[in-house]
Motif scaffolding. Structure first.
Motif, mmCIF file in Angstrom:
data_model
loop_
_atom_site.group_PDB
_atom_site.id
_atom_site.type_symbol
_atom_site.label_atom_id
_atom_site.label_comp_id
_atom_site.label_asym_id
_atom_site.label_seq_id
_atom_site.Cartn_x
_atom_site.Cartn_y
_atom_site.Cartn_z
ATOM 1 N N LEU A 92 0.825 -1.201 0.000
ATOM 2 C CA LEU A 92 0.000 0.000 0.000
ATOM 3 C C LEU A 92 0.859 1.251 0.000
ATOM 4 N N ILE A 93 1.873 1.283 0.829
ATOM 5 C CA ILE A 93 2.779 2.428 0.891
ATOM 6 C C ILE A 93 3.520 2.588 -0.435
ATOM 7 N N GLY A 94 4.012 1.470 -0.983
ATOM 8 C CA GLY A 94 4.773 1.526 -2.226
ATOM 9 C C GLY A 94 3.942 2.009 -3.401
ATOM 10 N N LEU A 95 2.739 1.483 -3.565
ATOM 11 C CA LEU A 95 1.873 1.896 -4.670
ATOM 12 C C LEU A 95 1.434 3.358 -4.505
ATOM 13 N N SER A 96 1.181 3.760 -3.261
ATOM 14 C CA SER A 96 0.796 5.150 -3.001
ATOM 15 C C SER A 96 1.929 6.098 -3.386
ATOM 16 N N PHE A 97 3.143 5.751 -3.005
ATOM 17 C CA PHE A 97 4.294 6.595 -3.331
ATOM 18 C C PHE A 97 4.504 6.651 -4.848
ATOM 19 N N LEU A 98 4.336 5.525 -5.536
ATOM 20 C CA LEU A 98 4.512 5.474 -6.982
ATOM 21 C C LEU A 98 3.542 6.416 -7.692
ATOM 22 N N VAL A 99 2.259 6.337 -7.341
ATOM 23 C CA VAL A 99 1.251 7.171 -8.013
ATOM 24 C C VAL A 99 1.431 8.638 -7.623
ATOM 25 N N PHE A 100 1.803 8.892 -6.380
ATOM 26 C CA PHE A 100 2.074 10.269 -5.953
ATOM 27 C C PHE A 100 3.227 10.860 -6.762
ATOM 28 N N LEU A 101 4.252 10.058 -7.013
ATOM 29 C CA LEU A 101 5.390 10.505 -7.825
ATOM 30 C C LEU A 101 4.948 10.818 -9.248
ATOM 31 N N LEU A 102 4.070 9.986 -9.807
ATOM 32 C CA LEU A 102 3.537 10.246 -11.152
ATOM 33 C C LEU A 102 2.771 11.565 -11.189
ATOM 34 N N GLU A 103 2.006 11.849 -10.121
ATOM 35 C CA GLU A 103 1.274 13.120 -10.045
ATOM 36 C C GLU A 103 2.227 14.315 -10.055
ATOM 37 N N ILE A 104 3.354 14.163 -9.391
ATOM 38 C CA ILE A 104 4.330 15.259 -9.316
ATOM 39 C C ILE A 104 5.007 15.472 -10.673
ATOM 40 N N VAL A 105 5.353 14.377 -11.344
ATOM 41 C CA VAL A 105 6.099 14.457 -12.606
ATOM 42 C C VAL A 105 5.181 14.764 -13.789
ATOM 43 N N LEU A 106 3.959 14.215 -13.781
ATOM 44 C CA LEU A 106 3.052 14.338 -14.929
ATOM 45 C C LEU A 106 1.674 14.863 -14.510
ATOM 46 N N PRO A 107 1.602 16.035 -13.882
ATOM 47 C CA PRO A 107 0.304 16.519 -13.391
ATOM 48 C C PRO A 107 -0.620 16.942 -14.537
ATOM 49 N N ARG A 162 -3.641 18.745 -13.840
ATOM 50 C CA ARG A 162 -3.994 20.097 -13.412
ATOM 51 C C ARG A 162 -2.735 20.735 -12.826
ATOM 52 N N LYS A 163 -1.999 21.425 -13.697
ATOM 53 C CA LYS A 163 -0.682 21.935 -13.317
ATOM 54 C C LYS A 163 -0.752 23.040 -12.274
ATOM 55 N N GLN A 164 -1.903 23.723 -12.177
ATOM 56 C CA GLN A 164 -2.041 24.779 -11.172
ATOM 57 C C GLN A 164 -2.361 24.225 -9.796
ATOM 58 N N GLN A 165 -2.699 22.931 -9.715
ATOM 59 C CA GLN A 165 -3.028 22.323 -8.423
ATOM 60 C C GLN A 165 -1.752 22.051 -7.635
ATOM 61 N N ARG A 166 -1.761 22.399 -6.368
ATOM 62 C CA ARG A 166 -0.583 22.194 -5.529
ATOM 63 C C ARG A 166 -0.306 20.696 -5.346
ATOM 64 N N VAL A 167 0.960 20.359 -5.193
ATOM 65 C CA VAL A 167 1.335 18.964 -4.954
ATOM 66 C C VAL A 167 0.666 18.460 -3.675
ATOM 67 N N ILE A 168 0.784 19.256 -2.605
ATOM 68 C CA ILE A 168 0.052 18.962 -1.369
ATOM 69 C C ILE A 168 -1.270 19.717 -1.480
ATOM 70 N N ARG A 169 -2.230 19.076 -2.138
ATOM 71 C CA ARG A 169 -3.498 19.724 -2.482
ATOM 72 C C ARG A 169 -4.372 19.896 -1.235
ATOM 73 N N LYS A 170 -5.521 20.539 -1.455
ATOM 74 C CA LYS A 170 -6.501 20.734 -0.384
ATOM 75 C C LYS A 170 -6.914 19.374 0.184
ATOM 76 N N ASP A 171 -6.882 19.227 1.480
ATOM 77 C CA ASP A 171 -7.319 18.030 2.209
ATOM 78 C C ASP A 171 -6.420 16.817 1.985
ATOM 79 N N PHE A 172 -5.200 17.023 1.519
ATOM 80 C CA PHE A 172 -4.270 15.910 1.315
ATOM 81 C C PHE A 172 -4.053 15.148 2.628
ATOM 82 N N TRP A 173 -3.797 15.886 3.720
ATOM 83 C CA TRP A 173 -3.510 15.235 4.988
ATOM 84 C C TRP A 173 -4.760 14.595 5.585
ATOM 85 N N LEU A 174 -5.907 15.205 5.343
ATOM 86 C CA LEU A 174 -7.167 14.604 5.796
ATOM 87 C C LEU A 174 -7.367 13.247 5.134
ATOM 88 N N ASP A 175 -7.109 13.159 3.835
ATOM 89 C CA ASP A 175 -7.295 11.900 3.112
ATOM 90 C C ASP A 175 -6.301 10.836 3.571
#
Length: 293
Positions: free
Chosen positions: A35-50, A52-65
């Motif tokens: 779970l940790i590994g797959l989450s990190f992989l997809v999060f990395l893809l979001e950072i490299v290939l976003p 919605r480029k205007q959306q922050r990497v640590i988006r709204k409610d990231f920590w809540l989720d």
């Protein structure tokens, strides 16, 4: 009664021991690290290939989720769900035995090749979940719980984890009987589950993907964004694109909707401006809504 209390106690202790072993003993069948590994992989893809480029990497409610991840996948099971479900299963089996039914397996697949067992389990489980997901949108009191998930206003991989703990009870309860009737004699269920987790991560991720011709088979970020659209399309009172891993069911049953690609589609549901934003208030909100009806 003593028997069921012992099952509850043993399950509670056993699950706590299981969680501890997950942390200290990494292995290829270790759910926590997958779970940790797959989450990190997809999060990395979001950072490299976003998308919605205007959306922050640590988006709204990231920590809540991420807290929902911790609560739904670990804490909720630890405080009683796993133990309680073991008791319910035993009660169910004892009830069947009392009327002379000892085995409800209707289809014996344990002699099939492993790959065919896994594929069959994946497709059947996803179809059941697709139907349950439709119920969450169509039945008003179930929708109150599902609103928690649809309160997401910015999509990212961790949005998959934001769901009310009652959804776990609903999904597991409605899935149990049909899946129990199929004799899956395999221990590799984690393979099916982690594939579903990965697809779910990608569906909610900030990625500009639809898989080309395979979009008619697999759910994808572009398609699932429309499921979270605040404004429902005309003629679709309850929603569209209910697929979890597979989009196939939506195309087969007429609930697919992908008119164009809009990375900035407004998400949520009508009235969500008054929906609570904290974890505790979101857990309590469905019960308050129901009691006031």
């Amino acid at each position: 009664m003593e028997k069921y209390f012992q099952i509850f106690k043993d399950s509670f202790v056993g699950y706590a021991r299981y969680l501890w072993n997950e942390l200290i003993d990494p292995s290829w069948t270790n759910y926590f690290y997958w779970l940790i590994g797959l989450s990190f992989l997809v999060f990395l893809l979001e950072i490299v290939l976003p998308w919605r480029k205007q959306q922050r990497v640590i988006r709204k409610d990231f920590w809540l989720d991420l807290f929902y991840l911790f609560f739904n996948f670990f804490l909720f099971s630890l405080v009683g769900y796993n133990a309680l479900s073991d008791v319910v299963v035993e009660l169910f089996n004892d009830g069947l035995a009392s009327i002379g039914i000892e085995n409800i397996v209707a289809v014996q697949v344990d002699q099939w090749p492993i790959w065919l067992q896994l594929l069959t389990m994946f497709v059947i489980a996803d179809f059941i979940q697709w139907n349950i997901h439709r119920l969450l949108h169509r039945v008003s009191w179930l929708w109150e719980f599902h609103k928690v998930h649809h309160s997401v206003k910015e999509m990212g991989f961790a949005a998959q984890f934001r769901f009310h703990f009652m959804e776990t009870l609903i999904y597991k309860s409605l899935q149990y009987l049909p899946l129990a009737m199929i004799g899956f004699g395999i221990q590799q269920f984690i393979v099916v589950h982690m594939i579903a987790v990965l697809i779910g991560h990608l569906n909610h991720a900030n990625l500009n993907w639809d898989y080309g011709p395979l979009k008619y088979v697999f759910n994808n970020p572009k398609m699932h964004l429309w499921h979270h659209a605040r404004k429902l399309p005309q003629g679709q009172k309850y929603g569209v694109n209910y697929g979890l891993s597979l989009s196939l069911w939506d195309y087969l049953f007429g609930t697919a909707h992908l008119p164009y690609h809009d990375p900035d589609l407004e998400l949520g549901f009508p009235g969500d401006e008054d929906y609570p934003e904290s974890f505790g208030h979101q857990l309590l909100e469905p019960f308050k809504s129901k009691s006031s009806e």
